[in-house]
Every structure is written in structure tokens, then in C-alpha cells.
Design a protein around this motif. Sequence first.
Motif, PDB file in Angstrom:
ATOM      1  N   LEU A  60      73.109  23.254  72.710  1.00 18.86           N
ATOM      2  CA  LEU A  60      72.278  24.443  72.841  1.00 18.86           C
ATOM      3  C   LEU A  60      71.319  24.489  71.660  1.00 18.86           C
ATOM      4  CD1 LEU A  60      71.679  27.239  74.212  1.00 18.86           C
ATOM      5  CD2 LEU A  60      73.320  28.210  72.586  1.00 18.86           C
ATOM      6  N   SER A  61      70.041  24.735  71.941  1.00 18.23           N
ATOM      7  CA  SER A  61      69.045  24.822  70.880  1.00 18.23           C
ATOM      8  C   SER A  61      68.137  26.023  71.126  1.00 18.23           C
ATOM      9  CB  SER A  61      68.207  23.539  70.831  1.00 18.23           C
ATOM     10  OG  SER A  61      67.141  23.661  69.903  1.00 18.23           O
ATOM     11  N   PHE A  62      67.741  26.685  70.036  1.00 19.00           N
ATOM     12  CA  PHE A  62      66.770  27.770  70.118  1.00 19.00           C
ATOM     13  C   PHE A  62      66.129  27.952  68.749  1.00 19.00           C
ATOM     14  CE2 PHE A  62      70.827  29.674  68.988  1.00 19.00           C
ATOM     15  CZ  PHE A  62      70.507  30.509  67.920  1.00 19.00           C
ATOM     16  N   GLU A  67      63.388  28.971  61.926  1.00 18.52           N
ATOM     17  CA  GLU A  67      64.697  28.318  61.990  1.00 18.52           C
ATOM     18  C   GLU A  67      64.912  27.679  63.358  1.00 18.52           C
ATOM     19  OE1 GLU A  67      67.142  31.341  59.005  1.00 18.52           O
ATOM     20  OE2 GLU A  67      67.530  31.354  61.152  1.00 18.52           O
ATOM     21  N   VAL A  68      65.346  26.421  63.339  1.00 22.28           N
ATOM     22  CA  VAL A  68      65.736  25.709  64.558  1.00 22.28           C
ATOM     23  C   VAL A  68      67.257  25.589  64.545  1.00 22.28           C
ATOM     24  CG1 VAL A  68      65.479  23.621  65.940  1.00 22.28           C
ATOM     25  CG2 VAL A  68      63.584  24.397  64.487  1.00 22.28           C
ATOM     26  N   HIS A  69      67.919  26.262  65.491  1.00 24.26           N
ATOM     27  CA  HIS A  69      69.381  26.272  65.570  1.00 24.26           C
ATOM     28  C   HIS A  69      69.818  25.304  66.667  1.00 24.26           C
ATOM     29  CE1 HIS A  69      70.101  30.200  63.314  1.00 24.26           C
ATOM     30  NE2 HIS A  69      68.785  30.120  63.399  1.00 24.26           N
ATOM     31  N   ILE A  70      70.680  24.356  66.319  1.00 24.87           N
ATOM     32  CA  ILE A  70      71.181  23.370  67.279  1.00 24.87           C
ATOM     33  C   ILE A  70      72.701  23.329  67.178  1.00 24.87           C
ATOM     34  CG2 ILE A  70      71.116  20.965  68.034  1.00 24.87           C
ATOM     35  CD1 ILE A  70      68.416  20.746  66.616  1.00 24.87           C
ATOM     36  N   THR A  71      73.374  23.508  68.320  1.00 25.72           N
ATOM     37  CA  THR A  71      74.834  23.627  68.331  1.00 25.72           C
ATOM     38  C   THR A  71      75.455  22.724  69.382  1.00 25.72           C
ATOM     39  OG1 THR A  71      74.638  25.955  67.678  1.00 25.72           O
ATOM     40  CG2 THR A  71      76.769  25.245  68.546  1.00 25.72           C
ATOM     41  N   ASP A  72      76.515  22.025  69.012  1.00 25.86           N
ATOM     42  CA  ASP A  72      77.362  21.336  69.982  1.00 25.86           C
ATOM     43  C   ASP A  72      78.287  22.394  70.585  1.00 25.86           C
ATOM     44  OD1 ASP A  72      79.914  20.040  70.930  1.00 25.86           O
ATOM     45  OD2 ASP A  72      78.795  18.230  70.402  1.00 25.86           O
ATOM     46  N   LEU A  73      78.170  22.635  71.889  1.00 29.21           N
ATOM     47  CA  LEU A  73      78.870  23.753  72.514  1.00 29.21           C
ATOM     48  C   LEU A  73      80.378  23.574  72.571  1.00 29.21           C
ATOM     49  CD1 LEU A  73      76.387  24.552  75.422  1.00 29.21           C
ATOM     50  CD2 LEU A  73      76.849  25.937  73.389  1.00 29.21           C
TER      51      LEU A  73
END
Length: 253
Positions: A60-62, A67-73
Motif C-alpha cells: 500500500l502506498s500513498f 511524505e511518501v508512505h509505503i507499507t507491506d500489508l
Amino acid sequence: MKKVLLILLLVIAASCKNEAKKDVKKETISEAKIEKFPTELGKVFDAHGGIDAWRKGQVLSFNKGEEVHITDLHSRKIVVNTPEYSLGFDGRDIWSLEEVEGSLKRDPAFYYNLYFYFYAMPFVLADDGIIYEKVADLVFEGTNYPGYKISYKANVGTSPDDNYIVYYNPKRYKMEWLAYTVTFRSKAPVDTYKMIKYNSWENVNGFILPKQITWYSKDKDGKLEPTNKIVDFTMPLISQGKLADSFYEKPVK
């Protein structure tokens, strides 16, 4: 940095179809997860795209401002990048790095996943270790919003005493409000809730994800009033392609 991340994520998105095809056989023979959340919350998840579909997502990215937030769900590894600083969680350690000295004016341990939780609503309310409790409706401008309180079993996450209450539209089952407590610093339960109104949503690959949120406060009569704290989310992406574990590690200067 932003251009590199954008290109990388576009490549991931383009590979999703191939990745999904590879996983069809595996998904067919896997054991179904037994859900334990209330039926009404299941309808809320369905209104936002469905919990089963959400669990097939990998990244998931937003953007929140710069700020660029990138997460492994699944592992909840996270990277937050800006031109001046970066921070994240590599699965073991929380880290931070300043390109401009003094630019990171937040505690990385508190901030690294804060906006992931706000943005990934309501789906994060189906995580393991959650306890659900029906609560009284929230009444706002003549409308009743049914709600469920979400608390956590002991030793779940960094702040297991945090509580959330999700309030939803009784007709459309779309999430409208979030009440939450903050216990990161106190390390003890509190009764004071902060309030967020989810002003607008957008369709992101079939998921209804937030576009703008506003914090509310109560006046002397207990009436909810909007504050000037408003957050806009941009450039959303959810992908079925994974990123390498090394992506979430602290960069070497």
C-alpha cells in the motif's frame, strides 16, 4: 527519490496481473480464514471493497504532503520518505535518517505507522488480536452513526491499550468517523478520545480509501466542531506485487 519510488510502484502495479495468475492455484487449495469480527463490521468492510480482496494486496502506498508512505500489508514493514528525512520499520527495528539535520521533528517510534492506520481504515480493524464491543451511536447533525469499539489483547502491537471506535453510515455502511485514544507516551489506558471525520473517499483499484480527513474537537457544550487540522491523501496505490525486504531497511549514507 519520489520519481524512483513512483517508477518502482508502477512496475509493481503492471506486474499484478501476472502475479495474480501465478497465485490462483495456491489460493484455491488454501484453508479459508475464519473471521471473528461482527456481521455489521463485515458489511462495512464490504462497502469499502471487501476484506478478502484486501488480504490479497501486498503493498500500500500513498502521499501525505511531501511524505511518501509505503507499507507491506502483511509484515507491516514501512518506509516513509521525504526530501529531508526518512524513517521506517524493517520488521525488527524502527529507524530514521535525516538528510537535513533537525528536519524530523517527530518520534519515529510513534510516527512511522500512524498515518498508515488512519489511511488503511477500516481494514486494519480486522487485524488479529482485536476485541470488538458494540457502543452507543454517535449523533452528529441529526444523524445516528452506529459504532464498534476496537481494543487489543495484551502485548498486541506497541500500544495495546489504544482503543478505536469506528462509526459508520447505517444505510450505506461506509465509515464516517473514527474515535481513538493515544497511549504511546503514557503506557496506560485513557478515557479521552480524539475524533476524526472521514470527509471524502476515492476508489483505488476497487477499494474505497480516504482522500481527506479532518480532526474535530468538542466545545464547552460537548458539540463536535471541526479544527483546522486537515490531511489530504494523494497518489494512492495498492498492489499485489511484493517489494524486497531490503527496500524497508535503513539506507546507508
